[in-house]
Enzyme design. Structure first.
Site, mmCIF file in Angstrom:
data_model
loop_
_atom_site.group_PDB
_atom_site.id
_atom_site.type_symbol
_atom_site.label_atom_id
_atom_site.label_comp_id
_atom_site.label_asym_id
_atom_site.label_seq_id
_atom_site.Cartn_x
_atom_site.Cartn_y
_atom_site.Cartn_z
ATOM 1 N N GLY A 112 62.551 -12.093 37.845
ATOM 2 C CA GLY A 112 63.050 -11.715 39.167
ATOM 3 C C GLY A 112 64.473 -11.186 39.156
ATOM 4 N N GLY A 130 55.566 -8.994 36.928
ATOM 5 C CA GLY A 130 55.676 -9.428 38.316
ATOM 6 C C GLY A 130 55.906 -8.249 39.238
ATOM 7 C CB SER A 164 63.266 -8.189 34.501
ATOM 8 O OG SER A 164 63.768 -9.125 35.437
ATOM 9 C CD GLU A 167 56.349 -15.146 32.754
ATOM 10 O OE1 GLU A 167 55.983 -13.988 32.961
ATOM 11 O OE2 GLU A 167 56.328 -16.029 33.625
ATOM 12 C CD1 TRP A 208 49.412 -8.548 41.712
ATOM 13 C CD2 TRP A 208 47.864 -8.836 43.312
ATOM 14 N NE1 TRP A 208 48.423 -7.606 41.516
ATOM 15 C CE2 TRP A 208 47.453 -7.763 42.481
ATOM 16 C CE3 TRP A 208 47.040 -9.192 44.370
ATOM 17 C CZ2 TRP A 208 46.270 -7.054 42.684
ATOM 18 C CZ3 TRP A 208 45.860 -8.492 44.581
ATOM 19 C CH2 TRP A 208 45.476 -7.437 43.746
ATOM 20 C CE LYS A 209 56.424 -13.797 39.853
ATOM 21 N NZ LYS A 209 57.812 -13.978 39.484
ATOM 22 C CG HIS A 236 55.673 -18.635 37.027
ATOM 23 N ND1 HIS A 236 56.822 -18.642 37.791
ATOM 24 C CD2 HIS A 236 55.621 -17.417 36.443
ATOM 25 C CE1 HIS A 236 57.422 -17.463 37.681
ATOM 26 N NE2 HIS A 236 56.705 -16.703 36.865
HETATM 27 P P1 PGA Z 1 59.207 -10.265 37.358
HETATM 28 O O1 PGA Z 1 58.315 -11.596 37.289
HETATM 29 O O2 PGA Z 1 58.493 -9.220 36.524
HETATM 30 O O3 PGA Z 1 59.247 -9.913 38.813
HETATM 31 O O4 PGA Z 1 60.551 -10.607 36.795
HETATM 32 C C1 PGA Z 1 57.792 -11.969 36.057
HETATM 33 C C2 PGA Z 1 57.042 -13.256 36.135
HETATM 34 O O5 PGA Z 1 57.432 -14.168 36.857
HETATM 35 O O6 PGA Z 1 56.015 -13.383 35.452
#
Ligand code: PGA
Length: 256
Positions: free
Chosen positions: A171, A230, A209, A165, A9-10, A94
């Site tokens: 993002g 994300g 993404s 990733e 969820w960051k 990350h």
């Molecule tokens: P995102 O993030 O799906 O919003 O691109 C992915 C991640 O950082 O694991």
């Protein structure tokens, strides 16, 4: 091997948000039987996830950890604290942390070792920073693997998750190309077989993404064992849709 679909969820969702999110999510994923699901809330929200998810089959975990078990480290959170909260997974390395906090390979290796010491499963994030082609991607990822996993003692880990990733796909508006991801998963698997720690089970998952338009191609891909999501998963209905995707089909299946 069961595939893995999880989300960080960051720095989103308060404990109150988490309660409503998980109340919404649980009935939508009740019938998911062929894969494992997890969520990684921010530190103060983990307890709320534990309250909501205990007994549900959905695991919870953390987005980072300190390498030391205790001591004068203001603001940090240790592996025993996370283990005590019932965390199964702990994300390490990350791209956002590597970039914003200049996390080195040695720092990441020490965190991975702490997670393993406390019998949780590290999710080790690797990926090239810019979209510069496969040769540079391979060397960046091999370097991150050999540094990040250097402190795994033989036989110390039963399970490991490697999240491929590429930083440039996180993002953004577009995920990495499926052929590139499949070939990088092959590179990671090859390195693990040659030089990696001995583990009972490794999942290689893709993140960057991911959404309902592209999730099935990654979930279906040979050599990939799941998704790490994300933004799209901040909507419980969308996360449930990804969790319910049928393997072997390229269509998005509506749920709810
Ligand atoms: P995102 O993030 O799906 O919003 O691109 C992915 C991640 O950082 O694991």
């Amino acid at each position: 091997m069961r595939s893995l679909v999880g989300s960080s969820w960051k720095m989103n969702l308060t404990s109150s948000d988490a309660r409503s999110y998980l109340a919404r999510l649980l009935p939508l994923v009740r019938e998911v039987a062929d894969r494992d699901l997890f969520v990684l809330p921010s530190f103060p929200v983990i307890w709320a996830a534990r309250e909501a998810l205990r007994g549900s089959g959905i695991a919870w975990g953390a987005q980072d950890v300190h390498a030391k078990d205790s001591g004068p480290h203001t603001g940090d959170v240790s592996a025993p604290m996370l283990a005590d909260l019932g965390c199964r997974y702990v994300e390490v390395g990350h791209a956002e942390r590597r970039i914003a906090y200049h996390e080195t390979g040695a720092a990441i290796a020490a965190k991975v070792a702490a997670v393993l010491r406390w019998e949780m499963v590290p999710i080790v994030c690797v990926g090239e920073r810019t979209n510069v082609g496969s040769t540079r991607a391979v060397s960046a990822v091999l370097r991150q693997l050999s540094q990040g996993l250097s402190a795994c003692r033989a036989g110390s880990s039963r399970r490991l998750v490697i999240a491929y990733e590429p930083a440039w796909a996180i993002g953004g508006s577009q995920a990495a190309d499926i052929d590139h991801v499949i070939s990088m998963a092959g590179v990671i698997r090859g390195w693990l077989a040659r030089s990696g720690p001995s583990v009972d089970e490794v999942h290689i998952v893709y993140g960057g993404s991911v959404d309902h338009h592209n999730a099935s191609e990654f979930l279906d891909a040979e050599g990939l064992d799941g998704l790490f999501v994300g933004r799209a998963a901040l909507d419980p209905v969308e996360f449930a849709a990804l969790a319910n995707l049928r393997l072997g089909r390229s269509r998005f299946r509506e749920v709810g």
